[in-house]
Design a protein around this motif. Structure first.
Motif, PDB file in Angstrom:
ATOM      1  N   THR A  70     -17.502  -1.835   7.740  1.00  0.00           N
ATOM      2  CA  THR A  70     -17.664  -2.997   8.619  1.00  0.00           C
ATOM      3  C   THR A  70     -18.020  -2.577  10.030  1.00  0.00           C
ATOM      4  N   PHE A 103      -9.152  -3.410  -3.807  1.00  0.00           N
ATOM      5  CA  PHE A 103      -7.713  -3.638  -3.847  1.00  0.00           C
ATOM      6  C   PHE A 103      -7.290  -4.353  -5.123  1.00  0.00           C
ATOM      7  N   THR A 104      -8.076  -5.350  -5.515  1.00  0.00           N
ATOM      8  CA  THR A 104      -7.711  -6.076  -6.738  1.00  0.00           C
ATOM      9  C   THR A 104      -7.621  -5.114  -7.901  1.00  0.00           C
ATOM     10  N   ARG A 151     -15.072  -7.848   3.104  1.00  0.00           N
ATOM     11  CA  ARG A 151     -14.178  -8.622   2.236  1.00  0.00           C
ATOM     12  C   ARG A 151     -14.422  -8.306   0.775  1.00  0.00           C
ATOM     13  N   GLU A 158      -8.874  -9.710  10.385  1.00  0.00           N
ATOM     14  CA  GLU A 158     -10.286  -9.998  10.649  1.00  0.00           C
ATOM     15  C   GLU A 158     -10.457 -10.685  11.988  1.00  0.00           C
ATOM     16  N   PHE A 167     -12.497  -8.654  14.436  1.00  0.00           N
ATOM     17  CA  PHE A 167     -13.904  -8.978  14.284  1.00  0.00           C
ATOM     18  C   PHE A 167     -14.385 -10.062  15.220  1.00  0.00           C
ATOM     19  N   PHE A 191      -2.881   8.089  -6.407  1.00  0.00           N
ATOM     20  CA  PHE A 191      -2.965   6.685  -6.054  1.00  0.00           C
ATOM     21  C   PHE A 191      -2.831   6.495  -4.544  1.00  0.00           C
ATOM     22  N   MET A 192      -1.893   7.228  -3.959  1.00  0.00           N
ATOM     23  CA  MET A 192      -1.684   7.098  -2.512  1.00  0.00           C
ATOM     24  C   MET A 192      -2.949   7.419  -1.739  1.00  0.00           C
ATOM     25  N   VAL A 224       0.853  -1.185   0.000  1.00  0.00           N
ATOM     26  CA  VAL A 224       0.000   0.000   0.000  1.00  0.00           C
ATOM     27  C   VAL A 224       0.889   1.236   0.000  1.00  0.00           C
ATOM     28  N   PRO A 225       0.524   2.261  -0.762  1.00  0.00           N
ATOM     29  CA  PRO A 225       1.379   3.440  -0.788  1.00  0.00           C
ATOM     30  C   PRO A 225       1.534   4.066   0.590  1.00  0.00           C
ATOM     31  N   GLU A 231      -5.810   4.831  -2.240  1.00  0.00           N
ATOM     32  CA  GLU A 231      -5.716   3.637  -1.409  1.00  0.00           C
ATOM     33  C   GLU A 231      -6.045   3.967   0.034  1.00  0.00           C
ATOM     34  N   LEU A 261      -2.015  -9.483  -4.059  1.00  0.00           N
ATOM     35  CA  LEU A 261      -3.355  -9.866  -3.625  1.00  0.00           C
ATOM     36  C   LEU A 261      -3.295 -11.053  -2.678  1.00  0.00           C
ATOM     37  N   LEU A 309       2.067  -8.195  -9.237  1.00  0.00           N
ATOM     38  CA  LEU A 309       0.850  -7.550  -8.760  1.00  0.00           C
ATOM     39  C   LEU A 309      -0.109  -8.559  -8.153  1.00  0.00           C
ATOM     40  N   TYR A 369     -12.899   1.278   5.190  1.00  0.00           N
ATOM     41  CA  TYR A 369     -13.153  -0.115   5.583  1.00  0.00           C
ATOM     42  C   TYR A 369     -13.752  -0.217   6.982  1.00  0.00           C
ATOM     43  N   LEU A 414     -13.137  -4.656   0.137  1.00  0.00           N
ATOM     44  CA  LEU A 414     -11.686  -4.569   0.050  1.00  0.00           C
ATOM     45  C   LEU A 414     -11.178  -5.388  -1.121  1.00  0.00           C
ATOM     46  N   LEU A 426      -8.782   2.235   2.583  1.00  0.00           N
ATOM     47  CA  LEU A 426      -8.481   1.733   3.919  1.00  0.00           C
ATOM     48  C   LEU A 426      -9.288   2.435   4.998  1.00  0.00           C
ATOM     49  N   ILE A 470      -4.640  -2.498  -7.332  1.00  0.00           N
ATOM     50  CA  ILE A 470      -3.276  -3.010  -7.413  1.00  0.00           C
ATOM     51  C   ILE A 470      -2.996  -3.593  -8.791  1.00  0.00           C
TER      52      ILE A 470
END
Lengths: 493, 117, 506
Positions: free
Chosen positions: C152, C171-172, C164, A435, A439, C137-138, A391-392, C141, A424, A420, C148, C167, C145, C175
């Motif tokens: 939730t 993210f997929t 899930r 989580e 959670f 981009f920074m 993450v940046p 993202e 993931l 990339l 999130y 994110l 975050l 990235i």
């Protein structure tokens, strides 16, 4: 006098401090001695690096014997960089250790822990700073033996079998490296790295030198846990005491990669290494497979330390991938990831160490509810985890950027895609922990779990802050890495 | 190529492979260590063989001789032997501790005792 | 204050607010005043930059150089200005609403909620004012975050699963596609700076342009282009203020803003139009408009219906960008603001209905207008704006986008825009109709409807005036404000148009 002999003292001070630790047989005294020695080593490393950045590579003759007959210590951009990394991690781990080893290692063995730690540090620093090929082997063995001991200090009896397994595989690796060095000596008649590089030209295509390179590469691959020679790593990391894991994860494999880079670029020369032999074609697929397979395995682990161990195997894959590009960008990416990964993984393992201190287990199901009980630790875990994902604002992003840039520059799209995609996979295994920690309800009656002590939070916090700091200001890391890469790629034979 | 004159190297290869094979194939922890030791010894032989110069004598200055064998590999090997000894020491002490913990030194028995978590 | 100072202050304010909010958690009133105060100060700061922008100025500020040639920096231009105004302005309104909702609902963990809110706004301002792709981009993202924890919030298993999906998709896409595109752009052009006229002209040609556009468009998961739209309905599990924030203020707007900005400042609209690589995006956007509207028709859950409506409306903006002509780009940009106000009104109403009457399904909303007339009237206004009827703001943006389609001779998208308006009528107006004109059902499962007596635990703060059961004041007030905003924007549109005109310059 100190300044002139700094390269020697860099190694000698921790080495001398190790037996002094045993003299007192007292854990606290040993800690004090170890901390002092480690701090000195760190100061020396920073001083050396700044010298190198200012005037260029430094050469030091041990005992005044001139190279190539005498042993030469050589600090250039790459070695200075790795020296700072290793000694810095040493300081952080030492500061962190008292509270953690109280929980994980028997009281009467504490002074032995510090002694072995210093020996390991000596070995690692020696590998990096030396300019003599056989010296590398000697220090490699010093660090390896002491790390076997460190790993075996773990509480679970599997620590013993893990240390044994590491011993067997590690010794085979070191011996292979020794064979490589021997064959090189046979063909060039010298052990000094720069001298070998100068003399290897005429004999480069002989079968002996090719065999030497092959033995060397396999040996170093075992040491750095490149897929598929990584089998010793998950057990060793999972069962060793947590601080040991943190230290080894951040340094041992990194130094092995350093050896790979040093031998490949400085001694064998990139023309030989990458054009005469198909090493790059071999390293890249292995690195890529390692990245994907290890990340995938990590997702299914029940023990967090084991999961992070497999993650480390994947990250080593990234570093080797960077090296195998044989471009300045790729090599910069590899070197910078060497540093960045040490920060991230060190931070992650230290966070796990805090958790183990409080709940005595590193099983992922036991992390339930820790987000609330140990907020600082879990926050540190999340930040370091985000860095693993790339993450940046974190260092992980910087490494990924370089690697993908290198892949695009070469036009190797599948490689970029794999890098990339593997991010993931990292999301998958990091988010499992997040989580569960945030959670799931914590089990009943566990109210005595509180945050870790400040002596542990501070070093861990320092690493996490470094993760973000060097993600924003990369001059010290990527800048030096680039200088190192350019120097290595354009090294004068 | 002088296949028979270079018999030293054949011995090196034989020992190396033997040692390596023992490490891989034997389950007994001490046998593995022995195999490792044999493997390391073969490397010592390799280095020493390297040092011998045809027609050379021991590397101590003597006016009757003008060719000496190379002393450097011997020095290297001394170091390597010490390393080997240290490795054995650590390895064997680990085996002692493993024996205390598991009451066996056979690898497959240890695996049986420890199910994969 | 000078524009540069305002520019530096703008991101700091919400960040400071996040800190203050987390520290003052024990005193709810103090904590909530911090949020509102920060919103007002932020809006004022952002507004102060407007005159400079209208005059043609472009204040800039570089924070740090991360890697050689790649810096974290800010630069204000009309599009970013618009987004920042929308985000900061609606933050105030959403905060007030959230206070009412959370208290009315007696939600837990409110401190975490408001702190994450502030960080999300910080990220939005960062996105709005980003001077290059790296900075964008920074903050993009960071936005994922920081939202999130909001998505939730309930911490139930359902929330976790939604998190899930959220994110996972975001993210997929970011990235695998967006980051890839950013680095690729860097490698081909040697820069990532947003430049009027774009940076790709002359550096990329043919298929590369099309592939890059695809990577950028699909990489911006927050724009909810099909097939990467699933996260939006999944995020409905969050409390309504979060939905309002996500679907009107910050997240989705950041997504379409990103696409618009990239089309204008990285590709350059004349370059893009000349290569013809935008055609496929026009198709994808049009398809999303229609398909999402059709799905919205089938949804009985009000928030789900509004979610799919959002997916559809977002593609209006993407379509505007894809048309790559002045009318399309300006219209699309205007729609960012218009849709924000319209949609947020609709979501606020949905939330108010839930707080006051615990109703989520459209089929249950018969006769609710009798009890919540203000709310439902505001819902009507919001619907009309979304449908695109004067005198509400949405009509202007729709007009321009349609003009853009016509000018680009894209007749099928043109027709689709017409059809889509009809579909909007079909899925929005019946709710109003039901509420005002149909009688409430006599019985229902929980026996709430039509009774003046208490249901189990009447939500505190509900207005009870006779037979009225309106939502708490803190909820109704923002609803009125945003509905009024829809009206005001209609008249204010010419100013907006003037500000955005430079975007359409070739």
């Amino acid at each position: 006098m100190i300044r002139e002999n700094l390269p020697a003292l860099q190694v000698v001070i921790p080495l001398m401090a190790a037996p002094i630790c045993i003299l007192f047989k007292n854990g606290r005294a040993a800690y004090g001695i170890a901390l002092a020695a480690t701090l000195f080593a760190f100061g020396a490393a920073i001083s050396l690096l700044t010298q190198v950045l200012g005037v260029g590579p430094i050469s030091y003759e041990l005992g005044g014997w001139a190279a190539p007959w005498g042993i030469e210590y050589r600090v250039d951009y790459l070695s200075g960089f790795v020296l700072v990394l290793v000694s810095g991690m040493g300081v952080v781990v030492q500061l962190f250790s008292p509270a953690s080893i109280k929980r994980e290692i028997d009281e009467e063995k504490h002074y032995l822990f510090h002694c072995a730690f210093l020996l390991c540090l000596t070995g690692l620093l020696g590998i990096v700073i030396t300019g003599d090929a056989f010296n590398v082997f000697v220090f490699l063995e010093i660090s390896a033996l002491s790390s076997y001991i460190l790993i075996s200090l773990g509480k679970h009896r599997r620590a013993l079998t893990s240390a044994y397994q590491y011993l067997i595989m590690g010794t085979i690796g070191s011996t292979f490296i020794l064979i490589g060095i021997g064959l090189l000596y046979m063909m060039t008649g010298t052990l000094n790295m720069a001298d070998i590089a100068a003399r290897i030209g005429p004999v480069a295509t002989t079968r002996t030198v090719l065999a030497a390179f092959a033995f060397f590469t396999v040996g170093v691959s075992i040491k750095m846990a490149l897929f598929p020679l990584h089998l010793w790593l998950p057990n060793a990391y999972a069962y060793a005491p947590s601080v040991v894991t943190a230290f080894l994860a951040a340094t041992a494999t990194k130094v092995a990669v350093y050896v790979l880079i040093r031998f490949t670029f400085t001694i064998f020369g990139e023309h030989f290494a990458f054009e005469e032999t198909p090493v790059a074609t071999l390293l890249m697929p292995l690195a890529l497979i390692g990245i994907v397979v290890a990340s995938s395995i990590a997702i299914f682990q029940k023990s967090v330390k084991r999961m992070l161990a497999y993650s480390s195997v994947a990250q080593i894959g990234y570093i080797v991938l960077g090296v195998s590009f044989v471009s300045v960008t790729g090599l910069t990416g590899g070197i910078v990831h060497l540093f960045n990964h040490a920060l991230m993984k060190g931070g992650l393992f230290l966070a796990v160490a805090c958790v183990v201190l409080r709940i005595g287990s590193d099983r992922i199901d036991d992390f339930a509810g820790l987000g609330r009980r140990m907020p600082v630790t879990m926050f540190a875990f999340v930040v370091a985890g985000l860095s693993m994902i790339g993450v940046p604002l974190t260092v992980g992003f910087i490494s990924k950027w370089f690697l993908i840039q290198a892949a695009i520059e070469k036009g190797w799209w599948p490689v970029a895609a794999l890098v990339l995609l593997s991010s993931l996979l990292a999301v998958a295994y990091i988010w499992r922990v997040v989580e569960i920690a945030y959670f799931r309800k914590p089990p009943e009656g566990e109210d005595r779990i509180t945050e870790a002590p400040v002596s542990m939070l501070l070093p861990m916090g320092a690493l996490i802050l470094a993760t973000i700091f060097f993600g924003l200001n990369t001059e010290a890391t990527a800048g030096v890495a680039r200088q190192a890469a350019e120097y290595l790629m354009g090294a004068v034979r | 190529m002088d296949y028979f004159g270079l018999y030293n190297y054949w011995i090196v290869i034989f020992l190396m492979m033997t040692g390596f094979y023992i490490v891989i194939s034997r389950d007994n922890l001490i046998k593995k260590l022995i195999g490792l030791n044999i493997f390391q010894t073969s490397v010592f032989l390799l280095f020493i063989t390297m040092g011998k110069v045809k027609g050379g004598t021991a590397p101590i200055i003597n006016h009757h001789f003008d060719t000496y064998s190379n002393p450097l590999p011997h020095v290297l090997i001394l170091t390597a032997i010490v390393v080997g000894v240290a490795t054995m020491a650590v390895g064997l002490s680990l085996v002692v501790r493993i024996n205390e913990a598991y009451h066996t030194i056979e690898e497959d028995d240890i695996h049986l005792v420890e199910e994969e978590p | 204050m000078t524009s540069e100072f305002a520019l530096i202050a703008a991101p700091i304010i919400p960040l400071a607010a996040a800190l203050l909010v987390s520290l003052s958690g024990k005193i709810p009133n103090l904590r909530d005043s911090f949020s509102v105060l920060a919103g007002i100060i932020l809006f004022g700061t952002v507004v102060s930059i407007v005159p400079d922008i209208m005059a043609g100025g472009r204040p800039a500020f570089t924070v740090v150089e991360v890697m050689p040639g790649l810096a974290l920096g800010f630069l204000v231009e009309p599009l970013g200005m618009l987004f920042a105004l929308v985000a900061s302005g609606l933050w105030i309104v959403t905060t007030i609403y959230a206070i009412g909702y959370m208290r009315g609902h007696e939600e837990s963990n409110q401190t975490r909620f408001f702190a994450s809110f502030a960080v999300a706004i910080f990220a939005s301002i960062g996105v709005a004012f980003a001077s290059n792709l790296l900075t964008l981009f920074m903050f993009y993202e960071l936005l994922t975050l920081s939202t999130y924890p909001l998505v939730t919030h309930q911490r139930t298993d359902e929330a976790m699963r939604a998190g899930r999906v959220y994110l996972g998709i975001l993210f997929t896409t970011s990235i695998c596609f967006l980051l890839f595109a950013v680095i690729w752009t860097w490698v081909i052009t040697g820069t990532t700076d947003f430049t009027p006229g774009g940076i790709l002209a002359g550096k990329a040609e043919g298929a590369t342009v099309g592939v890059l556009l695809a990577l950028f468009a699909f990489g911006t998961g927050k724009a909810a282009l099909m097939p990467f739209h699933r996260w939006l309905p999944a995020a409905m599990v969050a409390p309504t203020p979060v939905s309002a924030l996500l679907h009107a203020v910050a997240v989705v707007k950041a997504g379409v803003f990103t696409i618009m900005k990239i089309v204008v400042y990285i590709f350059g609209i004349s370059f893009l139009a000349s290569t013809g690589s935008n055609q496929w995006l026009i198709w994808v956007a049009s398809a999303t408009i229609v398909l999402a509207s059709l799905v919205a028709l089938t949804k009985d859950n009000l928030k789900a219906r509004l979610a799919y409506s959002t997916v559809s409306q977002l593609s209006y903006i993407v379509l505007g960008a894809a048309l790559a002509n002045q009318a399309g780009v300006v219209g699309g940009s205007m729609h960012i603001a218009m849709h924000a106000f319209g949609k947020i009104t609709l979501f606020f109403c949905a939330g108010a209905i839930y707080v006051a009457h615990h109703k989520t399904k459209v089929s249950e909303m018969n006769g609710i207008g009798r009890q919540m007339p203000i709310t439902l009237f505001a819902f009507l206004i919001g619907s009309l704006s979304v449908i695109g009827l004067p005198p509400f703001g949405g009509s202007w943006s729709k007009w321009f986008i349609t003009m853009g389609a016509y000018e680009a001779e894209q007749m099928i998208p043109f027709a689709i825009l017409m059809v889509s308006s009809l579909l909007n009528v079909a899925y929005l107006l019946p709710i109003v109709f039901r509420g005002f004109f149909l009688a409430p059902k006599e019985t229902s499962d929980d026996g709430h409807v039509g009774h003046v007596s208490d249901h189990d635990g009447p939500s505190p703060g509900i207005w009870k005036i006779g037979a009225l059961r309106e939502a708490p004041l803190f909820c109704v007030l923002p609803i009125c404000m945003t509905a009024f905003g829809c009206l005001v924007l209609f008249f204010y549109a010419s100013e907006m148009h003037k500000m955005l005109l430079p975007l359409g310059a070739p």
